[in-house]
Scaffold this active site. Sequence first.
Site, PDB file in Angstrom:
ATOM      1  N   ASN A 196      33.626  28.422   2.263  1.00 53.57           N
ATOM      2  CA  ASN A 196      34.507  28.491   1.105  1.00 53.57           C
ATOM      3  C   ASN A 196      34.461  29.891   0.492  1.00 53.57           C
ATOM      4  OD1 ASN A 196      36.442  27.003  -0.304  1.00 53.57           O
ATOM      5  ND2 ASN A 196      35.028  26.600  -1.969  1.00 53.57           N
TER       6      ASN A 196
ATOM      7  N   ASP B 110      20.980  37.701  -3.144  1.00 56.21           N
ATOM      8  CA  ASP B 110      21.436  37.925  -1.771  1.00 56.21           C
ATOM      9  C   ASP B 110      22.105  39.272  -1.559  1.00 56.21           C
ATOM     10  OD1 ASP B 110      23.920  37.414  -2.928  1.00 56.21           O
ATOM     11  OD2 ASP B 110      24.477  35.892  -1.480  1.00 56.21           O
TER      12      ASP B 110
END
Length: 194
Positions: free
Chosen positions: A104, A41
């Site tokens: 998170n 990513d």
Amino acid sequence: FLDVLRDCIDLAPLHNPPNLMGVEVCLEVFGKNTPNIGVFDNIFHINIPSKAFLYGINYNYYEKYRIRKYGFHGTSHEYVAQEAARILKKPLSCLKIITCHLGNGASITAVQNGISVDTSMGFTPVDGLIMGTRTGEVDPGVLVYIADKEHLNVTGVANMINKKSGVFGISQISSDMRDLETAAEAGNAKAILA
């Protein structure tokens, strides 16, 4: 290839071990001849200019160890940027936007003309915004000071900044915002602060 991923565990200790386990299970279940495709990513951030990705440390560390801001959550930021363009009914190539990945793990990215030009995460996913268990941006001198006072080795510091900090470390309750909201409603001062 798996050895290269194993060598990068220390860069993303919350992500790389379970991802490696997934690849190993796929190889075991489907066989070694079945292709596995890795989607990293941070590729979305590949075009960040050097003025944004270099740290204020000796340039030799960049040349020797490739110490630089890599960024993470790129697949999320790219998707959000594309969705923003769709909702705004404007070509992404004409927009300057800030995308947010909030969870998170959390990060923000400046996207200009569809290209990431800066992002809050750095060399590892620890940098940037305060997250569930990760510190986010912190003065490096703080880490040296705490390591000295608490007699922490490198592994101890890594554990502290990755697993015992963020909203969990501040609240001393949880990294889950639902738990923090419940505790805040009950008047818990640390939960309110987190």
